[in-house]
Write a protein that holds these residues in place. Structure first.
Motif, PDB file in Angstrom:
ATOM      1  N   SER A 166       0.830  -1.211   0.000  1.00  0.00           N
ATOM      2  CA  SER A 166       0.000   0.000   0.000  1.00  0.00           C
ATOM      3  C   SER A 166       0.865   1.263   0.000  1.00  0.00           C
ATOM      4  CB  SER A 166      -0.989  -0.006   1.165  1.00  0.00           C
ATOM      5  OG  SER A 166      -0.302   0.113   2.380  1.00  0.00           O
ATOM      6  N   LEU A 167       2.026   1.174   0.625  1.00  0.00           N
ATOM      7  CA  LEU A 167       2.965   2.299   0.628  1.00  0.00           C
ATOM      8  C   LEU A 167       3.508   2.565  -0.788  1.00  0.00           C
ATOM      9  CD1 LEU A 167       4.696   4.311   2.374  1.00  0.00           C
ATOM     10  CD2 LEU A 167       6.430   2.545   2.415  1.00  0.00           C
ATOM     11  N   ILE A 168       3.867   1.493  -1.489  1.00  0.00           N
ATOM     12  CA  ILE A 168       4.348   1.635  -2.867  1.00  0.00           C
ATOM     13  C   ILE A 168       3.248   2.206  -3.759  1.00  0.00           C
ATOM     14  CG2 ILE A 168       5.220   0.395  -4.904  1.00  0.00           C
ATOM     15  CD1 ILE A 168       7.244   0.667  -2.559  1.00  0.00           C
ATOM     16  N   ASP A 169       2.029   1.718  -3.574  1.00  0.00           N
ATOM     17  CA  ASP A 169       0.894   2.249  -4.344  1.00  0.00           C
ATOM     18  C   ASP A 169       0.704   3.743  -4.076  1.00  0.00           C
ATOM     19  OD1 ASP A 169       0.409  -0.218  -5.415  1.00  0.00           O
ATOM     20  OD2 ASP A 169      -1.302  -0.696  -4.121  1.00  0.00           O
ATOM     21  N   PHE A 170       0.836   4.114  -2.814  1.00  0.00           N
ATOM     22  CA  PHE A 170       0.694   5.525  -2.436  1.00  0.00           C
ATOM     23  C   PHE A 170       1.740   6.385  -3.154  1.00  0.00           C
ATOM     24  CE2 PHE A 170       2.151   8.994   0.386  1.00  0.00           C
ATOM     25  CZ  PHE A 170       0.994   9.755   0.426  1.00  0.00           C
ATOM     26  N   LEU A 171       2.986   5.924  -3.158  1.00  0.00           N
ATOM     27  CA  LEU A 171       4.048   6.678  -3.832  1.00  0.00           C
ATOM     28  C   LEU A 171       3.821   6.722  -5.346  1.00  0.00           C
ATOM     29  CD1 LEU A 171       7.279   5.587  -1.919  1.00  0.00           C
ATOM     30  CD2 LEU A 171       6.011   7.748  -1.713  1.00  0.00           C
ATOM     31  N   ALA A 172       3.421   5.585  -5.917  1.00  0.00           N
ATOM     32  CA  ALA A 172       3.175   5.526  -7.362  1.00  0.00           C
ATOM     33  C   ALA A 172       2.044   6.468  -7.770  1.00  0.00           C
ATOM     34  CB  ALA A 172       2.855   4.094  -7.781  1.00  0.00           C
ATOM     35  N   ASP A 173       1.096   6.670  -6.850  1.00  0.00           N
ATOM     36  CA  ASP A 173      -0.052   7.556  -7.112  1.00  0.00           C
ATOM     37  C   ASP A 173       0.243   9.022  -6.805  1.00  0.00           C
ATOM     38  OD1 ASP A 173      -1.792   5.659  -7.996  1.00  0.00           O
ATOM     39  OD2 ASP A 173      -2.704   5.272  -6.042  1.00  0.00           O
ATOM     40  N   SER A 174       1.391   9.298  -6.177  1.00  0.00           N
ATOM     41  CA  SER A 174       1.704  10.683  -5.806  1.00  0.00           C
ATOM     42  C   SER A 174       2.064  11.498  -7.033  1.00  0.00           C
ATOM     43  CB  SER A 174       2.875  10.709  -4.815  1.00  0.00           C
ATOM     44  OG  SER A 174       2.510  10.085  -3.616  1.00  0.00           O
ATOM     45  N   VAL A 175       1.769  12.798  -6.979  1.00  0.00           N
ATOM     46  CA  VAL A 175       2.083  13.657  -8.120  1.00  0.00           C
ATOM     47  C   VAL A 175       3.473  14.268  -7.941  1.00  0.00           C
ATOM     48  CG1 VAL A 175      -0.370  14.186  -8.402  1.00  0.00           C
ATOM     49  CG2 VAL A 175       1.103  15.826  -7.210  1.00  0.00           C
ATOM     50  N   ILE A 176       4.065  14.702  -9.068  1.00  0.00           N
ATOM     51  CA  ILE A 176       5.356  15.385  -8.962  1.00  0.00           C
ATOM     52  C   ILE A 176       5.237  16.872  -9.281  1.00  0.00           C
ATOM     53  CG2 ILE A 176       6.720  13.298  -9.339  1.00  0.00           C
ATOM     54  CD1 ILE A 176       7.269  14.091 -12.149  1.00  0.00           C
ATOM     55  N   ALA A 177       4.036  17.287  -9.689  1.00  0.00           N
ATOM     56  CA  ALA A 177       3.830  18.724  -9.930  1.00  0.00           C
ATOM     57  C   ALA A 177       2.380  19.067  -9.626  1.00  0.00           C
ATOM     58  CB  ALA A 177       4.169  19.079 -11.373  1.00  0.00           C
ATOM     59  N   LYS A 178       2.195  20.026  -8.756  1.00  0.00           N
ATOM     60  CA  LYS A 178       0.859  20.442  -8.322  1.00  0.00           C
ATOM     61  C   LYS A 178       0.736  21.946  -8.543  1.00  0.00           C
ATOM     62  CE  LYS A 178      -2.880  20.009  -5.608  1.00  0.00           C
ATOM     63  NZ  LYS A 178      -3.958  19.055  -5.886  1.00  0.00           N
ATOM     64  N   ARG A 179      -0.398  22.379  -9.054  1.00  0.00           N
ATOM     65  CA  ARG A 179      -0.619  23.827  -9.225  1.00  0.00           C
ATOM     66  C   ARG A 179      -1.866  24.216  -8.449  1.00  0.00           C
ATOM     67  NH1 ARG A 179      -0.372  25.348 -15.111  1.00  0.00           N
ATOM     68  NH2 ARG A 179       1.848  25.510 -14.619  1.00  0.00           N
ATOM     69  N   ILE A 180      -1.730  25.243  -7.636  1.00  0.00           N
ATOM     70  CA  ILE A 180      -2.877  25.726  -6.871  1.00  0.00           C
ATOM     71  C   ILE A 180      -3.021  27.237  -7.086  1.00  0.00           C
ATOM     72  CG2 ILE A 180      -2.625  23.946  -5.095  1.00  0.00           C
ATOM     73  CD1 ILE A 180      -1.391  26.143  -3.262  1.00  0.00           C
ATOM     74  N   VAL A 181      -4.186  27.755  -6.740  1.00  0.00           N
ATOM     75  CA  VAL A 181      -4.374  29.207  -6.718  1.00  0.00           C
ATOM     76  C   VAL A 181      -4.738  29.582  -5.291  1.00  0.00           C
ATOM     77  CG1 VAL A 181      -5.745  31.154  -7.563  1.00  0.00           C
ATOM     78  CG2 VAL A 181      -5.110  29.304  -9.132  1.00  0.00           C
ATOM     79  N   GLU A 182      -3.975  30.494  -4.718  1.00  0.00           N
ATOM     80  CA  GLU A 182      -4.225  30.951  -3.352  1.00  0.00           C
ATOM     81  C   GLU A 182      -4.038  32.458  -3.318  1.00  0.00           C
ATOM     82  OE1 GLU A 182      -4.584  30.319   1.053  1.00  0.00           O
ATOM     83  OE2 GLU A 182      -5.542  29.734  -0.803  1.00  0.00           O
ATOM     84  N   ASN A 183      -5.037  33.155  -2.775  1.00  0.00           N
ATOM     85  CA  ASN A 183      -4.999  34.630  -2.733  1.00  0.00           C
ATOM     86  C   ASN A 183      -4.718  35.232  -4.107  1.00  0.00           C
ATOM     87  OD1 ASN A 183      -5.627  34.778  -0.067  1.00  0.00           O
ATOM     88  ND2 ASN A 183      -3.523  34.936   0.654  1.00  0.00           N
ATOM     89  N   GLY A 184      -5.324  34.662  -5.135  1.00  0.00           N
ATOM     90  CA  GLY A 184      -5.178  35.196  -6.486  1.00  0.00           C
ATOM     91  C   GLY A 184      -3.840  34.904  -7.140  1.00  0.00           C
ATOM     92  N   LYS A 185      -2.999  34.122  -6.458  1.00  0.00           N
ATOM     93  CA  LYS A 185      -1.687  33.800  -7.031  1.00  0.00           C
ATOM     94  C   LYS A 185      -1.674  32.346  -7.511  1.00  0.00           C
ATOM     95  CE  LYS A 185       1.090  36.980  -4.281  1.00  0.00           C
ATOM     96  NZ  LYS A 185       2.106  37.121  -3.242  1.00  0.00           N
ATOM     97  N   THR A 186      -1.146  32.156  -8.711  1.00  0.00           N
ATOM     98  CA  THR A 186      -0.970  30.800  -9.220  1.00  0.00           C
ATOM     99  C   THR A 186       0.376  30.289  -8.730  1.00  0.00           C
ATOM    100  OG1 THR A 186      -2.289  31.309 -11.159  1.00  0.00           O
ATOM    101  CG2 THR A 186      -0.829  29.405 -11.315  1.00  0.00           C
TER     102      THR A 186
END
Length: 239
Positions: A109-129
């Protein structure tokens, strides 16, 4: 109640005590992005990963150290990968031993968790990308945003790992290693770990270069863990 705050930290490197100090600072609606490298160097990397897996308010972004664990397992313990991971420069042996001691189901389950993890995430917070990536941004990130590392390796990089593949370059390169930053967009923000800020600046604080913020406090090198508040751009150092 109160304002929901977004936080980020990176490069915990097996220090469970520092990790728990961060967790205990979060209010119930806060969210923490951990930008890679919770394993290796220190003793409790696997313990930290297992804890992250059970927390709804913590989101894990893959680091190059988890990449070494994952590709070692995915390649059926390819000697070159394992030797790289366990080399004294990367200090993965302590993590490998903990992984091999786990119950099979938990390990899987740990390996599955890592395999499912992303390497790039984009968020918008306080109008900033804001782009949240362990190491580096280049144009290829646009194709792999929010994509699991397993999908990046299999579908985008066609099984390639080492230098030149998207998964490798995004996790291992860094503007602080003088990799070229011409793809970085002036109207967006970037938060990275990977290279300790003390290499760029003697002060133990987020290192800001233009619109790029580096938050690896070099905890395992006698620095500290930088807890960065994305919402109000403040920070504290946890030892």
């Amino acid at each position: 109640g109160g304002l929901i705050m977004l936080f980020a930290c990176s490069d915990i490197h097996g220090n469970f005590e520092a990790y728990m100090k961060v967790i205990n600072k979060l209010s119930e609606n806060d969210k923490l992005y951990i930008i890679g490298d919770v394993i290796d160097r220190g003793a409790d990397g696997i313990k930290i990963l297992l804890d992250i897996m059970n927390r709804d308010n913590v989101e894990f972004i893959l680091g190059n150290h988890e990449w070494m664990l994952l590709v070692s397992v995915m390649s059926n313990w390819n000697k070159v990968l394992v030797d790289t991971w366990t080399h004294e420069k990367n200090q993965g042996l302590i993590t490998m031993k903990s992984l091999l001691e786990l119950d099979d189901e938990v390990a899987s389950s740990l390996i599955d968790f890592l395999a499912d993890s992303v390497i790039a995430k984009r968020i918008v917070e306080n109008g900033k990308t804001i782009n949240i990536i362990h190491g580096f941004y280049d144009n290829r990130v646009e194709k792999i945003l929010n994509m699991s590392v397993a999908d990046v390796i299999n579908e985008v990089d066609m099984g390639a790992i080492w230098e030149g593949s998207t998964n490798f370059d995004i996790l291992w390169k860094s503007p602080l290693k003088k990799d070229p930053i011409n793809a970085y967009k002036p109207n967006e923000y970037y938060i990275h770990g990977h290279v300790p800020v003390i290499r760029a600046d003697k002060d133990l604080e987020p290192f800001k270069y233009q619109n790029i913020i580096f938050i690896d406090g070099g905890l395992q090198y006698g620095g500290g863990l930088i807890l960065y508040n994305i919402t109000n751009e403040s920070f504290e150092v946890i030892n």
